[in-house]
Design a protein around this motif. Structure first.
Motif, PDB file in Angstrom:
ATOM      1  N   ASP A  21       5.268  -7.251  -7.104  1.00 22.10           N
ATOM      2  CA  ASP A  21       4.203  -8.091  -6.552  1.00 22.10           C
ATOM      3  C   ASP A  21       3.477  -7.448  -5.365  1.00 22.10           C
ATOM      4  OD1 ASP A  21       2.737 -10.500  -6.637  1.00 22.10           O
ATOM      5  OD2 ASP A  21       3.935 -11.353  -5.024  1.00 22.10           O
ATOM      6  N   ASP A  22       3.791  -6.208  -5.046  1.00 19.83           N
ATOM      7  CA  ASP A  22       3.176  -5.526  -3.905  1.00 19.83           C
ATOM      8  C   ASP A  22       2.205  -4.451  -4.389  1.00 19.83           C
ATOM      9  OD1 ASP A  22       2.495  -4.156  -1.623  1.00 19.83           O
ATOM     10  OD2 ASP A  22       4.557  -3.843  -0.947  1.00 19.83           O
ATOM     11  N   PRO A  23       0.882  -4.716  -4.315  1.00 18.65           N
ATOM     12  CA  PRO A  23      -0.089  -3.727  -4.800  1.00 18.65           C
ATOM     13  C   PRO A  23       0.016  -2.380  -4.089  1.00 18.65           C
ATOM     14  CG  PRO A  23      -1.210  -5.752  -4.095  1.00 18.65           C
ATOM     15  CD  PRO A  23       0.244  -5.918  -3.793  1.00 18.65           C
ATOM     16  N   ASP A  24       0.519  -2.369  -2.853  1.00 16.70           N
ATOM     17  CA  ASP A  24       0.661  -1.106  -2.129  1.00 16.70           C
ATOM     18  C   ASP A  24       1.754  -0.213  -2.719  1.00 16.70           C
ATOM     19  OD1 ASP A  24      -1.369  -1.823  -0.381  1.00 16.70           O
ATOM     20  OD2 ASP A  24       0.014  -2.719   1.067  1.00 16.70           O
ATOM     21  N   GLN A  25       2.594  -0.750  -3.585  1.00 15.98           N
ATOM     22  CA  GLN A  25       3.664   0.024  -4.225  1.00 15.98           C
ATOM     23  C   GLN A  25       3.257   0.564  -5.596  1.00 15.98           C
ATOM     24  OE1 GLN A  25       6.512   0.673  -2.531  1.00 15.98           O
ATOM     25  NE2 GLN A  25       5.700  -0.548  -0.865  1.00 15.98           N
ATOM     26  N   MET A  26       2.144   0.074  -6.138  1.00  9.57           N
ATOM     27  CA  MET A  26       1.777   0.411  -7.520  1.00  9.57           C
ATOM     28  C   MET A  26       1.657   1.924  -7.770  1.00  9.57           C
ATOM     29  SD  MET A  26      -0.968  -2.611  -8.308  1.00  9.57           S
ATOM     30  CE  MET A  26      -1.464  -2.026  -9.909  1.00  9.57           C
ATOM     31  N   ASP A  27       1.081   2.648  -6.820  1.00 14.35           N
ATOM     32  CA  ASP A  27       0.882   4.085  -7.035  1.00 14.35           C
ATOM     33  C   ASP A  27       2.197   4.860  -7.032  1.00 14.35           C
ATOM     34  OD1 ASP A  27       1.329   3.728  -4.308  1.00 14.35           O
ATOM     35  OD2 ASP A  27      -0.034   5.348  -3.740  1.00 14.35           O
TER      36      ASP A  27
END
Length: 146
Positions: A21-27
Motif C-alpha cells: 500500500d506504499d507507492p514509495d516502495q513500488m520501484d
C-alpha cells in the motif's frame, strides 16, 4: 484474456499490506517502473487516478491507474489503461498463518487494435510478466521482513 495467479509470501499479512500500500516502495519491486504520479482523487482510495511510467526494453509505456476497490487487508483492485490495453486487476490477500500470506491476482485484459494481435500471438507474455511482479513483490517483502 482472463487469468489468475497466486503466491505465498512468508510474512504476516500486516507487513504485506503495509509494503503493498506504499507507492514509495513500488520501484523497489516493480521492475521497469520509472515514475508514479498521483493525478486526482484521494490517493489510495476508490476513484483516485495515478500515472505510472515504465521502461520495457526500448519502449516507454505510460498507463493510468484508477482504483476501484480498497478493502484492505483483503482486496485492492483497479484498472490500468495504456494505449490499446484496458487491464482490470483484482488483488486479494489472505492470512494463511501468522507468518504467511496468500497473494492472489485476477487479471482481465481487454485489447484494441495492434494489441489484440499481440495478445493473440503471445498470451504467455502477459501471464509471465504478471507472475514476475508477484515473485518480485514476494522477494521484496521477505527481504524487508527479515
Amino acid at each position: 484474456m482472463k487469468y489468475s495467479q497466486e503466491i505465498t509470501i512468508d510474512a504476516p499479512i500486516q507487513k504485506v499490506i503495509q509494503l503493498f500500500d506504499d507507492p514509495d516502495q513500488m520501484d523497489k519491486w516493480m521492475k521497469g517502473l520509472i515514475s508514479f504520479e498521483h493525478l486526482s482523487g484521494t490517493q489510495g482510495q476508490p476513484g483516485a487516478k495515478s500515472k505510472l511510467k515504465f521502461q520495457m526494453g526500448k519502449r516507454e509505456i505510460e498507463m493510468i491507474e484508477t482504483i476501484t476497490v480498497r478493502n484492505l487487508p483483503h482486496e485492492f483492485s483497479g484498472t490500468y489503461d495504456a494505449k490499446g490495453v484496458h487491464n482490470i486487476v483484482k488483488n486479494y490477500f489472505e492470512e494463511i498463518s501468522e507468518n504467511q500470506t496468500r497473494y492472489t491476482t485476477e487479471n482481465e485484459f481487454q485489447m484494441k487494435g495492434f494489441m489484440k494481435i499481440m495478445a493473440w500471438l503471445m498470451p504467455g507474455a502477459f501471464k509471465k510478466q504478471s507472475l514476475q511482479y508477484l515473485k518480485d513483490f514476494k522477494a521484496f517483502v521477505e527481504r524487508t521482513n527479515s
